[in-house]
Design an enzyme around this catalytic site. Structure first.
Site, mmCIF file in Angstrom:
data_model
loop_
_atom_site.group_PDB
_atom_site.id
_atom_site.type_symbol
_atom_site.label_atom_id
_atom_site.label_comp_id
_atom_site.label_asym_id
_atom_site.label_seq_id
_atom_site.Cartn_x
_atom_site.Cartn_y
_atom_site.Cartn_z
ATOM 1 N N ASP A 100 99.857 94.788 44.207
ATOM 2 C CA ASP A 100 101.076 95.356 43.618
ATOM 3 C C ASP A 100 101.277 94.908 42.169
ATOM 4 O O ASP A 100 101.840 93.842 41.898
ATOM 5 C CB ASP A 100 102.318 95.028 44.456
ATOM 6 C CG ASP A 100 103.367 96.109 44.280
ATOM 7 O OD1 ASP A 100 103.612 96.494 43.116
ATOM 8 O OD2 ASP A 100 103.920 96.595 45.283
ATOM 9 N N ASP B 196 106.491 91.863 51.188
ATOM 10 C CA ASP B 196 105.658 93.054 51.415
ATOM 11 C C ASP B 196 104.601 93.206 50.325
ATOM 12 O O ASP B 196 103.751 94.085 50.418
ATOM 13 C CB ASP B 196 106.508 94.325 51.486
ATOM 14 C CG ASP B 196 107.430 94.477 50.289
ATOM 15 O OD1 ASP B 196 108.157 93.529 49.983
ATOM 16 O OD2 ASP B 196 107.392 95.539 49.634
ATOM 17 N N ASN B 197 104.661 92.348 49.329
ATOM 18 C CA ASN B 197 103.661 92.413 48.261
ATOM 19 C C ASN B 197 102.741 91.202 48.267
ATOM 20 O O ASN B 197 102.043 90.951 47.285
ATOM 21 C CB ASN B 197 104.352 92.525 46.900
ATOM 22 C CG ASN B 197 105.056 93.854 46.728
ATOM 23 O OD1 ASN B 197 104.668 94.833 47.349
ATOM 24 N ND2 ASN B 197 106.080 93.881 45.910
ATOM 25 N N ARG C 264 93.034 102.847 45.048
ATOM 26 C CA ARG C 264 92.971 101.378 45.130
ATOM 27 C C ARG C 264 92.052 100.945 46.271
ATOM 28 O O ARG C 264 92.015 101.584 47.323
ATOM 29 C CB ARG C 264 94.394 100.864 45.373
ATOM 30 C CG ARG C 264 94.505 99.393 45.617
ATOM 31 C CD ARG C 264 95.915 98.905 45.416
ATOM 32 N NE ARG C 264 96.807 99.227 46.529
ATOM 33 C CZ ARG C 264 98.102 98.930 46.529
ATOM 34 N NH1 ARG C 264 98.663 98.340 45.492
ATOM 35 N NH2 ARG C 264 98.848 99.230 47.558
ATOM 36 N N ASP D 242 109.854 110.022 46.104
ATOM 37 C CA ASP D 242 109.069 111.258 46.030
ATOM 38 C C ASP D 242 107.597 111.049 46.398
ATOM 39 O O ASP D 242 106.814 112.000 46.403
ATOM 40 C CB ASP D 242 109.174 111.873 44.624
ATOM 41 C CG ASP D 242 108.681 110.926 43.539
ATOM 42 O OD1 ASP D 242 108.215 109.813 43.881
ATOM 43 O OD2 ASP D 242 108.763 111.288 42.355
ATOM 44 N N GLY D 243 107.214 109.790 46.657
ATOM 45 C CA GLY D 243 105.820 109.528 47.024
ATOM 46 C C GLY D 243 104.854 109.648 45.859
ATOM 47 O O GLY D 243 103.640 109.611 46.042
ATOM 48 N N GLY E 273 107.197 100.212 54.544
ATOM 49 C CA GLY E 273 106.001 101.011 54.840
ATOM 50 C C GLY E 273 105.527 101.741 53.611
ATOM 51 O O GLY E 273 106.209 101.782 52.592
HETATM 52 P P1 AMP Z 1 107.060 98.279 45.660
HETATM 53 O O1 AMP Z 1 108.197 98.058 44.742
HETATM 54 O O2 AMP Z 1 105.939 99.016 45.039
HETATM 55 O O3 AMP Z 1 106.598 97.043 46.330
HETATM 56 O O4 AMP Z 1 107.611 99.267 46.791
HETATM 57 C C1 AMP Z 1 108.623 98.902 47.699
HETATM 58 C C2 AMP Z 1 108.802 99.994 48.743
HETATM 59 O O5 AMP Z 1 109.283 101.204 48.134
HETATM 60 C C3 AMP Z 1 107.535 100.383 49.471
HETATM 61 O O6 AMP Z 1 107.853 100.676 50.802
HETATM 62 C C4 AMP Z 1 107.077 101.612 48.732
HETATM 63 O O7 AMP Z 1 106.256 102.429 49.512
HETATM 64 C C5 AMP Z 1 108.399 102.285 48.409
HETATM 65 N N1 AMP Z 1 108.310 103.164 47.228
HETATM 66 C C6 AMP Z 1 108.174 102.776 45.952
HETATM 67 N N2 AMP Z 1 108.110 103.831 45.121
HETATM 68 C C7 AMP Z 1 108.205 104.938 45.891
HETATM 69 C C8 AMP Z 1 108.197 106.354 45.641
HETATM 70 N N3 AMP Z 1 108.085 106.851 44.408
HETATM 71 N N4 AMP Z 1 108.315 107.169 46.702
HETATM 72 C C9 AMP Z 1 108.433 106.693 47.952
HETATM 73 N N5 AMP Z 1 108.450 105.379 48.253
HETATM 74 C C10 AMP Z 1 108.339 104.510 47.252
HETATM 75 MG MG MG Z 2 104.639 97.038 47.166
#
Ligand code: AMP
Ligand code: MG
Length: 487
Positions: free
Chosen positions: A258, A248-249, A172, A121-122, A86
């Protein structure tokens, strides 16, 4: 700044998302705002000054009509299934209808934690924000389906990764943020009702021509297969490595999404990978079609409960559908590489010639983008710059003879070949060493290289004297060996 929101995702059943408000940042400063995209999206910013745009594009102010939420999804990451991912550092503001009548999502990336953040940390570091801005806009200008960049903002706060980094928020825009992982989310929970709702919603948004199909789930699989075959062919044609093709990407709309550890190749190497975390090379350049197939197989699996009454029948249908993928992908892939050498794909000879050019590039580790550009110049100006890229010009010289003979044999006038090649071979790509350079300067508060790069990649096919350094391959000491995800 006024958005004409017309939100639909927020009206889906509650399992699809979690409401999520952005968390304000200390000192939002606008780095870039994509005015032409804003106009296309019908966003009215005539009265808006830079400060008020920065407040909205950082999440400090939630614009009227937005319904901020985090989308739920699952995903296979490097082959392993995570049932609960998510949006952990992304928040959907809502949807608008653009000037062409298409529904588009607007999302903040890095605007603070959501119920799906787990231990994250979002937030986002500034480096990945600048990278995504530049690379996604470059992809758009190259004619490759992609999410777009509306804004980049610095936050005046630090984020803590391996090192302390300045923070940023990226805005985005996407056809939607539905992913293969969104379908997997409901399949993994055996929530068949919501799986049906999702299929209908996705068809409505992305494949409206198939909405009345007798078998909606099959129509969705077929649609996504077609779009992703086209997408991956285009990536490879441009020497692009996505780097993190987790399910998920991979979007249901067939857009590139992504831009974590992505990169354009310098020298041609089918086994090339850049992602620091991709140790086994799962997402290496030449693996991308096979991985797309693997991902689409996961999509088909997730759709099995809807494909037919009996599981056996569903599996049969899914297998029959998936078996069509190579015949969708290969002609596109071959055709694009033939066009790069000026040949509309009309014979096996054309492909053999295109393929043998790739072999030469691989064997001699020659820069991919520059080689095709120099090849174009052979016809354009009788230039022999191509030969200079090879330490031993003999084999490529022979190849050139064959090529010219083939052009003659197929009665392709130079003018036509040049036209095809100009359209297929960019002069400028966002080169890794130039991206690193602009990120390093940006971290110090100097965005001049970032803006310059945006100007360069906005017209990738048009050679401009003042940007000549952006055409060149990196010097050995400038080569970027790996890129980071930036999470
Ligand atoms: P990604 O590697 O960008 O495809 O992210 C994979 C998952 O990790 C997704 O669910 C993102 O929302 C979560 N995620 C990545 N970076 C962060 C972050 N800094 N804080 C919270 N969730 C993260
Ligand atoms: Mg992603």
């Amino acid at each position: 700044m006024h958005f004409r929101f017309d939100n639909t995702y927020a009206s889906l059943p509650s399992e699809f998302f979690a409401p999520a408000a952005p968390s304000p940042v200390k000192n939002p400063q606008l780095i870039a705002f994509n005015e032409s995209l804003a106009e296309d999206l019908g966003i009215d910013c005539e009265q808006a000054d830079t400060e008020s745009i920065a407040r909205i594009c950082s999440g400090n102010v939630v614009p009227e009509g937005a319904q901020p939420l985090a989308m739920a999804y699952s995903g296979h990451q490097f082959g392993g299934f995570s049932p609960q991912l998510g949006d952990g550092r992304a928040i959907l503001l809502g949807e608008v209808i653009d000037k062409s009548g298409n529904r588009r999502d607007i999302q903040w990336k890095g605007a603070g934690p959501t119920p799906f953040s787990r231990r994250g940390d979002g937030r986002s570091a500034l480096g990945p924000v600048l990278r995504e801005y530049v690379v996604s806009e470059a992809m758009h200008a190259l004619g490759i389906p992609t999410t777009r960049a509306l804004a980049a903002v610095s936050t005046g706060e630090n984020v803590y990764r391996e090192t302390v980094e300045p923070g940023g928020v990226f805005t985005r825009v996407a056809q939607s943020h539905l992913r293969i992982g969104t379908v997997q989310f409901f399949a993994a929970r055996q929530d068949i009702e919501n799986l049906k709702v999702l299929v209908k919603y996705a068809l409505n948004r992305h494949y409206p021509e198939a909405i009345d199909s007798e078998n909606p789930a099959l129509a969705l699989l077929n649609g996504v297969m077609n779009r992703q075959a086209n997408l991956v062919a285009k990536w490879m044609n441009a020497g692009f490595i996505h780097g993190v093709m987790n399910t998920d990407n991979m979007s249901l709309s067939g857009e590139t999404i992504d831009y974590g550890p992505c990169a354009f190749m310098d020298h041609y190497d089918p086994a090339r990978k850049f992602s620091f975390i991709d140790r086994g090379g799962r997402y290496a350049f030449a693996n991308q079609p096979a991985i797309a197939h693997w991902n689409l197989t996961r999509l088909a699996e997730a759709l099995l409960p809807l494909l037919a009454e009996k599981e056996e029948q569903s599996i049969e249908l899914a297998e029959a559908e998936l078996s069509k993928l190579p015949s969708l992908f290969e002609p596109l892939y071959m055709e694009t590489f033939c066009r790069k050498i000026g040949l509309p794909r009309s014979s096996e000879d054309s492909w053999a010639l295109a393929d043998s050019f790739l072999d030469l590039l691989r064997d001699r580790k020659v820069d991919f983008t520059l080689a095709y550009r120099r090849l174009t110049e052979v016809l354009e100006a009788g230039s022999n710059g191509l030969l200079e890229l090879f330490s031993d010009p003999e084999p490529v010289s022979r190849w050139l003879d064959d090529w010219k003979q083939t052009l003659g044999k197929l009665h392709i006038p130079n003018k036509q070949a040049i036209q095809l090649m100009r359209e297929a071979n960019p002069v400028y790509i966002p080169r890794n060493h130039k991206i690193e350079e602009l990120i390093e300067a940006g971290k110090e508060g100097d965005f001049s290289l970032f803006h310059r790069m945006n100007e360069v990649v906005a017209k990738p096919f048009e050679s401009r004297e003042k940007f000549s350094e952006y055409e060149l391959a990196p010097e050995p000491h400038e080569v970027v060996p790996a890129t980071f995800c930036g999470t």
